[in-house]
Scaffold this motif. Structure first.
Motif, PDB file in Angstrom:
ATOM      1  N   GLY A  17       0.823  -1.200   0.000  1.00  0.00           N
ATOM      2  CA  GLY A  17       0.000   0.000   0.000  1.00  0.00           C
ATOM      3  C   GLY A  17       0.856   1.248   0.000  1.00  0.00           C
ATOM      4  N   TYR A  25      -6.489  -0.039   3.322  1.00  0.00           N
ATOM      5  CA  TYR A  25      -5.721  -1.207   2.884  1.00  0.00           C
ATOM      6  C   TYR A  25      -5.869  -2.365   3.877  1.00  0.00           C
ATOM      7  CZ  TYR A  25      -2.321   0.056   6.427  1.00  0.00           C
ATOM      8  OH  TYR A  25      -1.723   0.339   7.626  1.00  0.00           O
ATOM      9  N   PRO A  40      -3.006  -2.113  -3.979  1.00  0.00           N
ATOM     10  CA  PRO A  40      -4.061  -1.820  -3.014  1.00  0.00           C
ATOM     11  C   PRO A  40      -4.414  -0.333  -2.979  1.00  0.00           C
ATOM     12  CG  PRO A  40      -1.995  -2.242  -1.884  1.00  0.00           C
ATOM     13  CD  PRO A  40      -1.756  -2.505  -3.340  1.00  0.00           C
TER      14      PRO A  40
END
Length: 158
Positions: A93, A130, A148
């Motif tokens: 992420g 995330y 993500p």
């Protein structure tokens, strides 16, 4: 020197000044984001996710990062004498604005991933982030074939 007075306008074209007034009216401030008040008709704007056309792989971002550390192709992240790679997980992420990763990637809708994994779109007690979709991840790390959702920005992609 750029011909345009603002070089960022090529990346982020201007929109009419009142485009987000509804958010200010609903939530107030907005300096660091908008937290809608709890209402029956409240909605979340979910940050963009992407999936490679070949789909997720069995390798996670953390496994890939650890393999690169082991073969010396990347250096450890050491801050203040603390080896962050030893005490954290590379989730995949990021922070900031989402952007399309390029050719071979497609937008992955939160509902599509929820149907595929059986996870709720947003589990009770969590905000959209995330951290959602635990079944899609391996020990907290997303598969390399997925990008993500980012955190912290309402961007044009989203």
């Amino acid at each position: 020197m750029s011909e345009e007075p603002n070089p960022m306008s090529g990346l982020w074209p201007l929109v009419p000044p009142g485009a987000t007034d509804w958010l200010l009216e609903l939530c107030g401030d907005g300096l660091t984001g908008f937290m809608p008040p709890a209402m029956p008709d409240a909605v979340w704007v979910l940050n963009a996710m992407y999936e490679h056309e070949q789909g997720p792989t069995e390798v996670s971002y953390a496994e890939y990062h650890q393999a690169r550390l082991a073969d010396g192709s990347t250096q450890p992240h050491i801050v203040g004498g603390l080896d962050l790679d030893a005490v954290s997980v590379a989730t995949g992420g990021g922070l900031g604005r989402a952007r399309h990763p390029g050719p071979g990637w497609r937008r992955l809708r939160w509902t599509e991933l929820a149907q595929r994994t059986g996870d709720p779109i947003v589990p009770d007690g969590l905000m959209p982030s995330y951290r959602c979709f635990p079944s899609a991840k391996k020990e907290g790390s997303w598969p390399l074939g997925m990008v993500p959702p980012t955190e912290g920005s309402l961007d044009r992609e989203t």
